[in-house]
Design a protein around this motif. Structure first.
Motif, PDB file in Angstrom:
ATOM      1  N   SER A 199       0.838  -1.200   0.000  1.00 15.99           N
ATOM      2  CA  SER A 199       0.000   0.000   0.000  1.00 15.99           C
ATOM      3  C   SER A 199       0.871   1.247   0.000  1.00 15.99           C
ATOM      4  O   SER A 199       2.060   1.189   0.307  1.00 15.99           O
ATOM      5  N   GLN A 200       0.254   2.344  -0.332  1.00 16.31           N
ATOM      6  CA  GLN A 200       0.886   3.657  -0.230  1.00 16.31           C
ATOM      7  C   GLN A 200      -0.050   4.538   0.586  1.00 16.31           C
ATOM      8  O   GLN A 200      -1.263   4.552   0.354  1.00 16.31           O
ATOM      9  N   THR A 201       0.531   5.249   1.550  1.00 17.06           N
ATOM     10  CA  THR A 201      -0.256   6.160   2.372  1.00 17.06           C
ATOM     11  C   THR A 201       0.382   7.542   2.331  1.00 17.06           C
ATOM     12  O   THR A 201       1.595   7.672   2.499  1.00 17.06           O
ATOM     13  N   ASN A 202      -0.422   8.552   2.082  1.00 17.34           N
ATOM     14  CA  ASN A 202       0.015   9.943   2.132  1.00 17.34           C
ATOM     15  C   ASN A 202      -0.505  10.547   3.426  1.00 17.34           C
ATOM     16  O   ASN A 202      -1.709  10.733   3.588  1.00 17.34           O
ATOM     17  N   GLY A 246      -8.253  -1.152  -2.206  1.00 16.19           N
ATOM     18  CA  GLY A 246      -8.567   0.090  -2.903  1.00 16.19           C
ATOM     19  C   GLY A 246      -8.099   1.263  -2.060  1.00 16.19           C
ATOM     20  O   GLY A 246      -6.930   1.403  -1.793  1.00 16.19           O
ATOM     21  N   ALA A 247      -9.044   2.083  -1.579  1.00 11.84           N
ATOM     22  CA  ALA A 247      -8.687   3.277  -0.813  1.00 11.84           C
ATOM     23  C   ALA A 247      -9.270   3.201   0.591  1.00 11.84           C
ATOM     24  O   ALA A 247     -10.327   2.630   0.813  1.00 11.84           O
ATOM     25  N   GLY A 248      -8.566   3.799   1.535  1.00 14.15           N
ATOM     26  CA  GLY A 248      -9.027   3.863   2.916  1.00 14.15           C
ATOM     27  C   GLY A 248      -8.382   5.037   3.627  1.00 14.15           C
ATOM     28  O   GLY A 248      -7.477   5.675   3.095  1.00 14.15           O
ATOM     29  N   VAL A 249      -8.848   5.314   4.824  1.00 20.31           N
ATOM     30  CA  VAL A 249      -8.327   6.423   5.612  1.00 20.31           C
ATOM     31  C   VAL A 249      -7.637   5.868   6.845  1.00 20.31           C
ATOM     32  O   VAL A 249      -8.140   4.939   7.472  1.00 20.31           O
ATOM     33  N   ARG A 250      -6.479   6.420   7.194  1.00 22.86           N
ATOM     34  CA  ARG A 250      -5.762   6.030   8.409  1.00 22.86           C
ATOM     35  C   ARG A 250      -5.586   7.243   9.297  1.00 22.86           C
ATOM     36  O   ARG A 250      -5.299   8.327   8.824  1.00 22.86           O
ATOM     37  N   VAL A 251      -5.748   7.037  10.605  1.00 21.90           N
ATOM     38  CA  VAL A 251      -5.514   8.070  11.616  1.00 21.90           C
ATOM     39  C   VAL A 251      -4.645   7.435  12.689  1.00 21.90           C
ATOM     40  O   VAL A 251      -4.931   6.315  13.136  1.00 21.90           O
ATOM     41  N   ILE A 252      -3.572   8.124  13.097  1.00 19.79           N
ATOM     42  CA  ILE A 252      -2.657   7.548  14.071  1.00 19.79           C
ATOM     43  C   ILE A 252      -1.968   8.655  14.869  1.00 19.79           C
ATOM     44  O   ILE A 252      -1.744   9.751  14.353  1.00 19.79           O
ATOM     45  N   THR A 253      -1.660   8.356  16.127  1.00 16.31           N
ATOM     46  CA  THR A 253      -0.877   9.249  16.989  1.00 16.31           C
ATOM     47  C   THR A 253       0.345   8.473  17.439  1.00 16.31           C
ATOM     48  O   THR A 253       0.236   7.345  17.911  1.00 16.31           O
ATOM     49  N   LEU A 254       1.525   9.069  17.269  1.00 18.20           N
ATOM     50  CA  LEU A 254       2.796   8.428  17.608  1.00 18.20           C
ATOM     51  C   LEU A 254       3.644   9.364  18.456  1.00 18.20           C
ATOM     52  O   LEU A 254       3.513  10.581  18.368  1.00 18.20           O
ATOM     53  N   ARG A 255       4.555   8.782  19.252  1.00 19.23           N
ATOM     54  CA  ARG A 255       5.462   9.570  20.093  1.00 19.23           C
ATOM     55  C   ARG A 255       6.858   8.970  19.984  1.00 19.23           C
ATOM     56  O   ARG A 255       7.012   7.759  19.991  1.00 19.23           O
ATOM     57  N   ASN A 256       7.880   9.835  19.913  1.00 22.48           N
ATOM     58  CA  ASN A 256       9.252   9.330  19.851  1.00 22.48           C
ATOM     59  C   ASN A 256       9.945   9.485  21.208  1.00 22.48           C
ATOM     60  O   ASN A 256       9.352   9.987  22.166  1.00 22.48           O
ATOM     61  N   GLY A 271      -4.287  10.110   6.983  1.00 20.07           N
ATOM     62  CA  GLY A 271      -3.826   9.916   5.625  1.00 20.07           C
ATOM     63  C   GLY A 271      -4.731   9.047   4.806  1.00 20.07           C
ATOM     64  O   GLY A 271      -5.586   8.333   5.321  1.00 20.07           O
ATOM     65  N   GLN A 272      -4.532   9.128   3.526  1.00 18.88           N
ATOM     66  CA  GLN A 272      -5.267   8.345   2.543  1.00 18.88           C
ATOM     67  C   GLN A 272      -4.393   7.172   2.135  1.00 18.88           C
ATOM     68  O   GLN A 272      -3.279   7.360   1.666  1.00 18.88           O
ATOM     69  N   GLN A 273      -4.890   5.945   2.338  1.00 17.29           N
ATOM     70  CA  GLN A 273      -4.153   4.733   2.003  1.00 17.29           C
ATOM     71  C   GLN A 273      -4.757   4.107   0.754  1.00 17.29           C
ATOM     72  O   GLN A 273      -5.971   3.995   0.636  1.00 17.29           O
TER      73      GLN A 273
END
Length: 149
Positions: free
Chosen positions: A78-81, A109-119, A129-131
């Motif tokens: 997949s590709q996610t922007n 096909g297409a989907g939406v991703r939402v994520i919260t990350l911490r370093n 993003g759109q996947q």
């Protein structure tokens, strides 16, 4: 004179004991910026991802490299922007580091991703993003962001 230097040392020691340091990031010191990047992910049980993007911070643009690996159940490509905000940083280089996540998902096909990350530096990414692609995953993954020159 000696009393003043002992008093100063005691005050500095007390501040250090209570977590008040000169290099800590307080909410008043922290700043935020925007981040945009594109990732291509693929795999069969073990997945790999890579891409590039840009951080916009204090009126400047900083190019980024993105890389990572995931393990678990990973199948497809997949590709996610992604785009979003990065908070709790003092300088642009604070966004560089390792971000970990556990996730599950599927895209046909297409989907939406939402994520919260911490370093490890405390930078927080809130992304959406759109996947696009064919991907099924139930995995642990690590995402590494580094500054490009």
């Amino acid at each position: 004179m000696r009393f003043v230097s002992k008093l100063t040392m005691a005050l500095v020691g007390a501040l250090a004991l209570f977590g008040v340091g000169f290099a800590t990031v307080t909410p008043a010191d922290a700043a935020s910026g925007t981040i945009h990047f594109s990732i291509v992910k693929g795999g069969f049980f073990v997945g790999a991802e890579g891409g590039n993007g840009v951080l916009e911070f204090r009126g400047r643009r900083y190019p980024l490299s993105i890389g990572g690996i995931s393990g678990g159940l990973v199948f497809g490509a997949s590709q996610t922007n992604f785009s979003g905000r990065v908070t709790n940083i003092r300088r642009a280089s604070d966004v560089a580091g390792t971000y970990g996540a556990a996730g599950a998902g599927a895209a046909v096909g297409a989907g939406v991703r939402v994520i919260t990350l911490r370093n490890e530096k405390g930078a927080i990414l809130r992304l959406q993003g759109q996947q696009v692609g064919l991907m099924a995953n139930l995995d642990l993954s690590g995402l590494v962001i580094s500054m490009r020159r």
